[in-house]
Design a protein around this motif. Structure first.
Motif, mmCIF file in Angstrom:
data_model
loop_
_atom_site.group_PDB
_atom_site.id
_atom_site.type_symbol
_atom_site.label_atom_id
_atom_site.label_comp_id
_atom_site.label_asym_id
_atom_site.label_seq_id
_atom_site.Cartn_x
_atom_site.Cartn_y
_atom_site.Cartn_z
ATOM 1 N N GLU A 110 -9.027 -3.721 -10.956
ATOM 2 C CA GLU A 110 -7.789 -4.510 -10.804
ATOM 3 C C GLU A 110 -7.646 -5.607 -11.865
ATOM 4 O O GLU A 110 -6.544 -5.895 -12.316
ATOM 5 C CB GLU A 110 -7.712 -5.070 -9.383
ATOM 6 N N ILE A 125 -6.848 4.224 -6.072
ATOM 7 C CA ILE A 125 -5.631 3.894 -5.316
ATOM 8 C C ILE A 125 -5.314 2.407 -5.475
ATOM 9 O O ILE A 125 -4.165 2.033 -5.732
ATOM 10 C CB ILE A 125 -5.778 4.261 -3.825
ATOM 11 N N ALA A 126 -6.336 1.586 -5.382
ATOM 12 C CA ALA A 126 -6.102 0.135 -5.497
ATOM 13 C C ALA A 126 -5.534 -0.193 -6.880
ATOM 14 O O ALA A 126 -4.554 -0.945 -7.003
ATOM 15 C CB ALA A 126 -7.408 -0.617 -5.251
ATOM 16 N N ARG A 136 -1.937 1.190 -7.243
ATOM 17 C CA ARG A 136 -0.967 0.395 -6.451
ATOM 18 C C ARG A 136 -0.631 -0.902 -7.168
ATOM 19 O O ARG A 136 0.525 -1.292 -7.279
ATOM 20 C CB ARG A 136 -1.569 0.055 -5.086
ATOM 21 N N LYS A 141 1.536 -0.308 -10.178
ATOM 22 C CA LYS A 141 2.924 -0.049 -9.775
ATOM 23 C C LYS A 141 3.624 -1.355 -9.385
ATOM 24 O O LYS A 141 4.752 -1.624 -9.805
ATOM 25 C CB LYS A 141 2.906 0.916 -8.585
ATOM 26 N N ASP A 142 2.928 -2.183 -8.598
ATOM 27 C CA ASP A 142 3.516 -3.456 -8.163
ATOM 28 C C ASP A 142 3.832 -4.358 -9.352
ATOM 29 O O ASP A 142 4.761 -5.165 -9.308
ATOM 30 C CB ASP A 142 2.572 -4.194 -7.209
ATOM 31 N N CYS A 165 -2.925 11.467 -3.531
ATOM 32 C CA CYS A 165 -3.193 10.052 -3.203
ATOM 33 C C CYS A 165 -2.351 9.100 -4.047
ATOM 34 O O CYS A 165 -2.080 7.975 -3.640
ATOM 35 C CB CYS A 165 -4.667 9.727 -3.429
ATOM 36 N N ILE A 166 -1.970 9.541 -5.252
ATOM 37 C CA ILE A 166 -1.181 8.676 -6.150
ATOM 38 C C ILE A 166 0.031 9.479 -6.646
ATOM 39 O O ILE A 166 0.122 9.848 -7.815
ATOM 40 C CB ILE A 166 -2.044 8.194 -7.357
ATOM 41 N N TRP A 191 2.872 8.659 -7.393
ATOM 42 C CA TRP A 191 3.721 7.994 -8.386
ATOM 43 C C TRP A 191 3.115 8.090 -9.804
ATOM 44 O O TRP A 191 3.640 7.478 -10.742
ATOM 45 C CB TRP A 191 3.982 6.539 -8.002
#
Ligand SMILES: CC(=O)[C@@H](O)[C@H](O)COP(=O)(O)O
Ligand SMILES: NCC(=O)COP(=O)(O)O
Length: 245
Positions: free
Chosen positions: A136, A173-174, A177, A180-181, A203-204, A206
């Motif tokens: 992240e 996934i983290a 996400r 994307k955010d 799972c993803i 997008w």
């Protein structure tokens, strides 16, 4: 829709092992596109042991889908990109002697260098993606740099998938996400194959694009290129029941 970009480095590697022009990388790029590939990826390395800089020029007018050029932004690479102006450039921090890509950028310590490179390519209208680990902090760094997309380095996912795919997916996934955010498009690549691709996609969903070379070209030895590309594209289709009409 998640796009499939076929990485044709392995075709060049095979050709280079003999000299001459068999297999012909331009013809393979044309065939991949005819068989349904949404893009062509090449990754010219400084020693040009896989795809060569001259191949990239030969491909320029033949890639009518998305042209994605990956590499470490050395002065030579930057000059190449400015001449070719592909749809997308993916910045990869490979050491010159790396056997293959083995990690993403540190987008925190390299923030100033990467910001300059991204700005330069974006000013020419080239979509710019940064190859990162599923971390992240690195995603936040890519966002601060102003990249259009990140490409998640899926080597660790592919390695851990056979042991515990749910666990292997957790950091991806983290990271996806968060990207994307933050408004970043999400690509993924490295060691994806017919076993692990559909789970990644489910799972993803997008994901904007996956780039696949090594396994896809290896599968084509058995299945042929056309059936192989269709099989990989099938892994990127949502189940019928989830399609909204
Ligand atoms: C960035 C990435 O993961 C790919 O480009 C992959 O490394 C394929 O490159 P090679 O075929 O040169 O190993
Ligand atoms: N960006 C990843 C890529 O282009 C292909 O990687 P691989 O499928 O050859 O491992």
């Amino acid at each position: 829709m998640t796009k499939l970009s076929v990485n044709i480095n392995k075709i060049a590697t095979l050709r280079n092992s003999r000299g001459g022009n068999i297999p012909n990388v331009v013809q393979v790029a044309l065939d991949c596109q005819q068989y349904g590939a949404d893009g062509i990826t090449v990754h010219p390395r400084p020693d040009q042991r896989h795809i060569r800089f001259e191949d990239v020029f030969d491909l320029q007018s033949k890639v009518y889908t998305e042209f994605n050029i990956e590499g470490n932004p050395t002065p030579e690479f930057i000059t190449l990109i400015k001449k070719i102006r592909p749809t997308q450039v993916t910045l990869v921090p490979d050491a010159p002697d790396a056997l293959t890509s083995n990690t993403g950028w540190n987008t925190v310590t390299q923030v100033s260098f990467l910001t300059d490179v991204v700005n330069e390519f974006q000013s020419l209208g080239i979509r710019t993606s940064i190859f990162v680990n599923a971390d992240e902090e690195m995603i936040r760094g890519a966002s601060q740099i102003g990249a259009d997309r990140v490409e998640l380095y899926t080597g660790p996912y592919a390695q851990d998938y056979p042991k515990d795919r749910e666990q292997a997916m957790v950091p991806f996934i983290a990271a996806a996400r968060l990207a994307k955010d933050l408004g970043l498009g999400v690509n993924a690549g490295h060691d994806l194959n017919l076993d692990n691709l559909n789970y990644l996609f489910s799972c993803i969903p997008w994901l904007k694009e996956v780039s696949i070379g090594h396994s896809l070209i290896s599968d084509a030895l058995y299945m042929g290129l056309e059936k192989t590309i269709k099989a990989y594209k099938n892994c990127l289709n949502p189940p019928e029941s989830t399609i909204l009409t």
